[in-house]
Motif scaffolding. Structure first.
Motif, short mmCIF file in Angstrom:
data_model
loop_
_atom_site.label_atom_id
_atom_site.label_comp_id
_atom_site.label_asym_id
_atom_site.label_seq_id
_atom_site.Cartn_x
_atom_site.Cartn_y
_atom_site.Cartn_z
N ILE A 1 32.84 45.95 50.02
CA ILE A 1 33.59 44.85 50.72
C ILE A 1 34.27 45.55 51.92
CG2 ILE A 1 35.26 45.07 48.93
CD1 ILE A 1 35.85 42.20 48.99
N GLY B 1 34.87 49.31 52.17
CA GLY B 1 35.20 49.92 50.82
C GLY B 1 33.98 49.87 49.86
N ARG B 2 34.20 50.59 48.83
CA ARG B 2 33.34 50.29 47.75
C ARG B 2 34.21 50.29 46.54
NH1 ARG B 2 30.74 49.44 51.35
NH2 ARG B 2 28.85 50.63 52.12
N ILE B 3 33.87 49.15 45.66
CA ILE B 3 34.58 49.01 44.55
C ILE B 3 33.90 49.02 43.02
CG2 ILE B 3 36.22 47.47 43.41
CD1 ILE B 3 36.96 46.35 45.99
N ALA B 4 34.05 49.67 42.20
CA ALA B 4 33.32 49.62 40.92
C ALA B 4 33.94 48.69 40.08
CB ALA B 4 33.45 50.91 40.27
N LEU B 5 33.23 47.75 39.51
CA LEU B 5 33.72 46.77 38.68
C LEU B 5 33.06 46.91 37.30
CD1 LEU B 5 33.41 43.65 40.92
CD2 LEU B 5 35.55 45.08 40.57
N LEU C 1 42.75 44.40 46.32
CA LEU C 1 41.44 44.76 47.02
C LEU C 1 40.73 44.03 47.73
CD1 LEU C 1 40.36 46.74 43.77
CD2 LEU C 1 41.76 47.56 45.62
N ILE D 1 28.82 48.20 41.56
CA ILE D 1 29.37 48.70 42.78
C ILE D 1 29.37 47.58 43.63
CG2 ILE D 1 29.58 50.38 44.35
CD1 ILE D 1 28.53 52.44 42.38
#
Lengths: 80, 731
Positions: free
Chosen positions: A58, A61-65, A37, A55
């Motif tokens: 990057i 994009g948006r990534i949930a962790l 990612l 959230i």
């Protein structure tokens, strides 16, 4: 306040600050997943939200962790 | 042999829309062997050649971890002649990562720059010409949902098919890695069996990055083991030299390359916060987000249950009315009326067909809402909200949705598990869903609770629903730790797709294909079960003739009597009770009607009522209009609260017979036995359609595990209620 060399895990990093990834830990699968990612050393990101699940932004994009994955990523603030 | 084309790209980039637009009607949907991952294949015409197309699961990179990624990797290892890689212009970097890896693998690529309209609206400008030159491939702007760019894309595919394949992309991974890559590449080239799979350098890159899937492919080949040993050595040496996981080191350099490409094409380094981030703050908020999620769930349940109910009734009436009459009339013309053949056709085949058809409105409603939720990007937000709570029972946040749908009907709930990401998660959720008390069980509770717990019917029913949830949580925790452990507990990492307006065409194509898959898959089992039950009722054991025997004298009655010894310890060991439970295996709605039939007088059948063909057609038409009207009226009702009134059509005479039966079977503990009976109804197999759905989704073995497991749990649950209750002096 914070020195340019201070590193945090994403869970501790200040919200909305421009951050640079310095390391990714955790098991090989987490590293694989995050790497695909774009969460790799040198990548720029910012923490957009930090309530339970994090959230990050990057690139576009948006990534949930989850907490565990977020704690595997170390970052430092980009020098302005 | 037809040329093969694969459509690759990140999830949620409009891959499926593009696939639909390219293949039009020439497509098939199936499951990957042994998997519940949908496989979409089709044909298209490019450059005057008919090609096979496969829509491979969405990926973010070529390192396979999940089941979907392994399938994607397998597809690409089959070396398709052309890969159409779909790029999401609103999130270029992640798309470019996949493109770069496919180019490194030496596959011929055509890039479809999709969602160019959305990108434009958001002010994202990508210089496609520069991108095409940097990638050395055609980059075609498309808006797949509107079919824009389709012809240009097909032309480009045709050209790519005709042209000779380009050399693989070479990224500079830095002196240390390059040195090891060169040695390993040479080692691979010297083993023809391995080198024939794909370009040697790419194989070396993947193996140094710990590509488990590729290792599995190479290990059994002659000379493969030596290659793997060399790869491991190279990996360890790289890690010792640079102090970083090798895969991560390679990804770092690859993303440097990707970011350079992205900067060249867009002239910027990614956006700051955008408006949708504020929406996300609400939708993923632990409390506000949960509120929104509950509201959305409520809508889904109402649409799948209430809005489709009128069509369900209409179908039921048409099958039981005109269609059955026509069948009887047809048989009469052939001289077969009044015989057992009529029974087989009307009570066996037609009832079975009806049993399949009645699920169609429900499934269409469910698939429609699910597709809209998935397509709009909302599902990902819901998964975040529910993540923590659902993890506790070993399933991801998204599993909450199938569980909630299970309160309406188990069949669509089992199919709703498709929204989960891994086979293991789908299977575990699929095994838990039947414990959610479906709406068809409610009439049984209402009937028995009103007889035995007159003052507190509502509380008893509420407790039963609660018990279902408790059992699901317990079974989930147990299975998650024993039979279905998480292979490698994966910390939660999920890409948030951008919000989009769902596309009617894509949604409808998905709904149609999934619904048809149900008719084909589960339909046959339901039909067979219907015929078997009819057969059991028709076979005379104690008297009468074939097709004309009393229930008590039939094979059905004999089996009910035989199994009743098993339910004696549960407080309901009379054959009428086991018979009702047996019929409940076909459908829970039938339990109440079977009880009415077994404890009441036999009512004369009314199918003799004559009526003309045209009148019948008129009846079908007018009742369809009625159903449509009722649906339209139900839609505003979705927003308001209107709890359905459960009609209790049981006569007081039947009620007193049921009471007597439970009292005598349990030795004077009637209410306790009735409670045990309701617990059994709650916990055992919901219906044959659910069994068919389980088989369709998870295979015969897991279907058997589910059915047997539920029967055991139901038996133990009912035993505990009855025996403990007696020990405690209740009832």
């Amino acid at each position: 306040m914070t020195s340019a060399n201070e590193t945090w895990t994403i869970t501790e990093a200040p919200r909305r600050a421009a951050l640079r990834v310095v390391g990714v830990g955790g098991g090989p699968h987490v590293v694989h997943r995050l790497a695909s990612l774009g969460v790799v050393p040198g990548a720029q990101l910012s923490v957009l939200q930090r309530r339970g699940v994090l959230i990050i932004g990057i690139g576009d994009g948006r990534i949930a962790l989850g907490q565990e994955a977020a704690a595997a990523v170390t970052v430092k603030e980009l020098s302005k | 042999m037809k040329p093969s084309i694969a459509i690759a790209g990140n999830p949620n980039t409009g891959k499926t829309s593009l696939f639909n637009s390219l293949t039009e009607s020439r497509q098939q949907v199936g499951n990957w062997p042994g998997q519940t991952i949908e496989l979409h294949t089709g044909q298209l015409e490019a450059g005057g050649v008919t090609c096979d197309v496969v829509d491979i699961p969405g990926i973010y990179g070529l390192l396979a971890v999940s089941a979907e990624e392994r399938i994607a990797a397998a597809c690409l290892l089959d070396r398709p002649d052309v890969v159409i890689t779909v790029v999401d212009l609103t999130n270029l970097e992640q798309s470019l990562h996949v493109i770069t890896q496919i180019a490194e693998a030496g596959l011929t690529q055509v890039v479809a720059a999709n969602m160019s309209d959305v990108a434009e609206r958001r002010g994202i400008r990508v210089d496609l010409g520069r991108l095409a030159r940097a990638l050395a491939t055609d980059v075609i702007p498309t808006v797949a949902r509107r079919g824009e760019g389709r012809d240009q894309l097909l032309d480009a595919v045709g050209n790519a098919l005709a042209a000779s394949s380009a050399p693989p992309l070479v990224i500079d991974y830095g002196p240390v890695v390059e040195q090891h890559l060169a040695v390993l590449t040479a080692a691979i080239t010297s083993v023809p069996c391995v080198a024939s799979i794909a370009p040697a350098r790419w194989l070396a890159i993947q193996m140094i990055s710990s590509d488990e899937f590729l290792r599995g492919r190479i290990a059994p080949l002659p000379g493969g083991a030596e290659v793997l040993v060399a790869a491991e050595r190279a990996r360890h040496e790289i890690e010792a030299d640079i102090g970083l996981e090798a895969g991560l080191a390679l990804a770092e350099r690859r993303f440097d390359h990707v970011r350079r490409l992205s900067r060249e094409a867009t002239g910027h380094n990614g956006r700051g916060p955008v408006a949708s981030d504020r929406v996300d703050r609400v939708l993923t908020h632990p409390i506000l987000g949960f509120g929104v999620f509950l509201a959305v769930m409520w809508l889904v349940l109402k649409i799948t249950a209430d809005v489709t109910a009128p069509y369900l009734d209409w179908l039921d009436e048409v099958i039981a009315g005109p269609v059955s009459r026509w069948a009887v009339a047809g048989l009469a013309a052939l001289g077969g009326d009044g015989t057992w053949v009529e029974g087989l056709v009307v009570d066996g085949v037609l009832a079975g067909v009806g049993g399949v058809l009645v699920f169609i409105p429900v499934l269409v409603g469910l698939y429609l809402t699910l597709a809209v939720l998935e397509d709009s990007g909302y599902m990902a937000r819901a998964a975040i909200v529910m993540e923590r709570a659902m993890r506790a029972i070993g399933v991801p946040g998204k599993a909450f949705l199938p569980m909630m749908v299970g309160f309406g009907c188990t069949v669509p709930a089992i199919y709703a598990t498709r929204t989960l990401d891994t086979h293991r998660d789908r299977l575990l959720t699929g095994l838990l869903v039947p414990f959610m008390s479906c709406s068809a069980r409610l009439p049984v509770y209402v009937l028995l609770a009103s007889i035995f717990f007159a003052g507190s019917t509502g509380s008893v029913i509420f407790l039963l629903y609660l018990l279902g949830i408790v059992v699901a949580v317990a079974v989930g925790a147990l299975l998650g730790r024993t039979m279905l452990p998480e292979p490698d507990p994966m910390p939660f990492v999920m890409v948030l797709p951008a919000f989009r307006l769902p596309n009617a065409h894509t949604v409808w194509a998905l709904v149609r294909r999934r619904t048809w898959a149900f008719v084909e898959g589960a339909g046959t089992l339901i039909l067979m079960a219907s015929i078997v039950v009819w057969g059991l009722l028709a076979i005379p054991v104690a008297g009468g003739s074939f097709g004309d025997t009393d229930v008590a004298d039939s094979a059905f009655g004999a089996i009910a009597s035989a199994t009743s010894t098993l339910t004696e310890p549960l407080g309901f060991g009379e054959w009428e009770q086991t018979g009702a439970l047996m019929s409940g295996f076909v459908a829970k709605e039938v339990v109440v009607s079977t009880m009415n039939q077994l404890y009441g007088e036999r009512e004369p059948a009314d199918k003799a009522r004559g009526s003309g063909f045209l009148e019948d057609l008129g009846e079908i038409g007018s009742s369809f209009v009625g159903a449509t009207w009722a649906t339209m009226r139900a839609i505003p009702g979705v927003v308001g609260l209107d709890f359905a009134q459960v009609e209790d059509g049981t006569s007081s005479q039947v009620e007193s017979r049921i009471r007597d039966s439970f009292e005598s079977a349990s030795g004077g503990h009637g209410s306790l036995a009735a409670l045990a009976f309701m617990v059994f109804v709650l916990l055992y197999t919901p219906c044959i359609a659910a069994v068919g759905a389980l088989r369709d989704e998870f295979g015969t073995r897991w279907m058997a595990v589910s059915v047997a497991g539920q029967l055991c749990i139901a038996w133990l649950g009912a035993l505990a209620v009855f025996q403990l209750g007696r020990l405690l002096g209740l009832g």
